[in-house]
Design an enzyme around this catalytic site. Sequence first.
Site, PDB file in Angstrom:
ATOM      1  N   SER A  96     -96.540  30.783  18.164  1.00  8.09           N
ATOM      2  CA  SER A  96     -96.192  29.916  17.034  1.00  8.09           C
ATOM      3  C   SER A  96     -96.426  28.463  17.390  1.00  8.09           C
ATOM      4  CB  SER A  96     -94.721  30.110  16.662  1.00  8.09           C
ATOM      5  OG  SER A  96     -94.326  29.056  15.807  1.00  8.09           O
ATOM      6  N   HIS A 144     -99.511  31.789  14.804  1.00  7.57           N
ATOM      7  CA  HIS A 144     -98.487  31.815  13.757  1.00  7.57           C
ATOM      8  C   HIS A 144     -98.227  30.380  13.308  1.00  7.57           C
ATOM      9  CE1 HIS A 144     -94.941  33.685  11.821  1.00  7.57           C
ATOM     10  NE2 HIS A 144     -94.276  32.597  12.177  1.00  7.57           N
ATOM     11  N   ASP A 167     -96.023  27.992  11.098  1.00 13.13           N
ATOM     12  CA  ASP A 167     -94.730  27.885  10.417  1.00 13.13           C
ATOM     13  C   ASP A 167     -94.706  26.698   9.473  1.00 13.13           C
ATOM     14  OD1 ASP A 167     -93.022  30.039  11.388  1.00 13.13           O
ATOM     15  OD2 ASP A 167     -93.251  29.110  13.358  1.00 13.13           O
ATOM     16  N   MET A 203     -92.744  24.573   6.836  1.00 10.49           N
ATOM     17  CA  MET A 203     -91.353  24.301   6.432  1.00 10.49           C
ATOM     18  C   MET A 203     -91.320  23.138   5.454  1.00 10.49           C
ATOM     19  SD  MET A 203     -89.392  24.554  10.054  1.00 10.49           S
ATOM     20  CE  MET A 203     -89.564  25.965  11.142  1.00 10.49           C
ATOM     21  N   HIS A 227     -96.780  31.478   7.782  1.00  8.01           N
ATOM     22  CA  HIS A 227     -95.411  31.861   7.445  1.00  8.01           C
ATOM     23  C   HIS A 227     -94.809  30.753   6.581  1.00  8.01           C
ATOM     24  CE1 HIS A 227     -91.077  32.690   9.161  1.00  8.01           C
ATOM     25  NE2 HIS A 227     -91.166  32.960   7.867  1.00  8.01           N
ATOM     26  N   MET A 250     -92.076  29.086   4.903  1.00  9.36           N
ATOM     27  CA  MET A 250     -90.621  28.933   4.763  1.00  9.36           C
ATOM     28  C   MET A 250     -90.403  27.821   3.741  1.00  9.36           C
ATOM     29  SD  MET A 250     -89.476  29.352   8.731  1.00  9.36           S
ATOM     30  CE  MET A 250     -91.093  28.949   9.334  1.00  9.36           C
ATOM     31  N   MET A 263     -87.379  38.426  10.414  1.00 15.55           N
ATOM     32  CA  MET A 263     -86.843  37.284  11.155  1.00 15.55           C
ATOM     33  C   MET A 263     -85.702  37.777  12.050  1.00 15.55           C
ATOM     34  SD  MET A 263     -88.528  34.492  10.248  1.00 15.55           S
ATOM     35  CE  MET A 263     -87.519  33.518  11.350  1.00 15.55           C
ATOM     36  N   GLY A 273     -86.735  28.319  19.596  1.00 20.31           N
ATOM     37  CA  GLY A 273     -85.839  28.324  20.747  1.00 20.31           C
ATOM     38  C   GLY A 273     -84.450  28.899  20.510  1.00 20.31           C
ATOM     39  N   ASP A 312     -90.050  37.805  14.454  1.00 26.08           N
ATOM     40  CA  ASP A 312     -90.171  36.362  14.616  1.00 26.08           C
ATOM     41  C   ASP A 312     -88.824  35.752  14.972  1.00 26.08           C
ATOM     42  OD1 ASP A 312     -90.916  33.720  14.493  1.00 26.08           O
ATOM     43  OD2 ASP A 312     -91.304  33.688  12.337  1.00 26.08           O
TER      44      ASP A 312
HETATM   45  C1  DX5 Z   1     -88.467  29.952  13.181  1.00 28.14           C
HETATM   46  C2  DX5 Z   1     -89.952  30.195  13.067  1.00 28.14           C
HETATM   47  C3  DX5 Z   1     -90.508  30.864  14.260  1.00 28.14           C
HETATM   48  C4  DX5 Z   1     -90.365  30.065  15.531  1.00 28.14           C
HETATM   49  C5  DX5 Z   1     -90.044  31.012  16.599  1.00 28.14           C
HETATM   50  O1  DX5 Z   1     -87.968  29.571  11.961  1.00 28.14           O
HETATM   51  O2  DX5 Z   1     -90.253  31.023  11.944  1.00 28.14           O
HETATM   52  O3  DX5 Z   1     -91.857  31.274  14.074  1.00 28.14           O
HETATM   53  O4  DX5 Z   1     -91.516  29.358  15.896  1.00 28.14           O
HETATM   54  O5  DX5 Z   1     -89.709  30.308  17.727  1.00 28.14           O
HETATM   55  P1  DX5 Z   1     -89.140  31.002  19.031  1.00 28.14           P
HETATM   56  O6  DX5 Z   1     -90.182  32.014  19.462  1.00 28.14           O
HETATM   57  O7  DX5 Z   1     -88.977  29.880  19.958  1.00 28.14           O
HETATM   58  O8  DX5 Z   1     -87.863  31.679  18.666  1.00 28.14           O
HETATM   59 ZN    ZN Z   2     -92.317  31.949  11.820  1.00 29.15          ZN
END
Ligand code: DX5
Ligand code: ZN
Length: 221
Positions: A12, A37, A39, A41, A70, A72, A141, A149, A180
């Site tokens: 990601s 991946h 993300d 947001m 992805h 969000m 998720m 993290g 994820d």
């Molecule tokens: C969280 C994201 C993830 C994130 C995962 O909202 O959708 O894709 O990058 O991060 P780690 O692998 O650090 O949990």
């Molecule tokens: Zn994600």
Amino acid sequence: MKTQQRLIVAPSVLSADFSQITEDLHTIKRSGASWVHLDVMDGQFVPGITFGDKFVSDIRNKSDLIFDTHLMVNDPERQIEAFAQAGSDYITFHIETAVHAHRIVQQIRQTGKKVGISIVPATPVVLIQELLSEVDLVLVMTVNPGYGGQRLIDSCVNKAAELHALRQEHPDHTYLISVDGGVNASTIGTVKAAGIDVAVAGSAFFGAEDPAAFVQFLQDA
Ligand code: DX5
Ligand code: ZN
């Protein structure tokens, strides 16, 4: 029934350094991972804001990895066309953002891109039951979305196993199962035992001393 031979690892970019994104994309490529991946947001569905379709379009010219977008974001239907044009391969939206989810599935399908649906930890699999024969990917998720993290929530792994069992039972269920959040060397064994096909990893990938060895470890676990 569809079974994946080898685990797909999707690093990601949330944990990448955006100021040197081209280098980080090369790191992903060299690691042996085949997906990246992305993300997205919007500061509404989740508190943070990352990037929009222009970023995806710009990095599309720099990478031949599979783009696993992805979303969000609230009102995902407003952004699907743009992320398709930008060069996403998979476009995943959250069931929690959609009243007319089936229409959004069709909208993504019409762009020619692969369709993904995602559920947050509080959402049960039954809520996407009617869509399971229509989608190419289910993104489970295993943390509450919004931040990298975080620690994996164990109970969410059961939903991946449930999706695996449903796929075995129904010949028209051909989705890949992706997890994820909180995937790392310590948790990969548990999530793989659930029968997943794709593992998203942000902080563990970019925090690894040797990303290629990390990817190999996830695949062999
Ligand atoms: C969280 C994201 C993830 C994130 C995962 O909202 O959708 O894709 O990058 O991060 P780690 O692998 O650090 O949990
Ligand atoms: Zn994600």
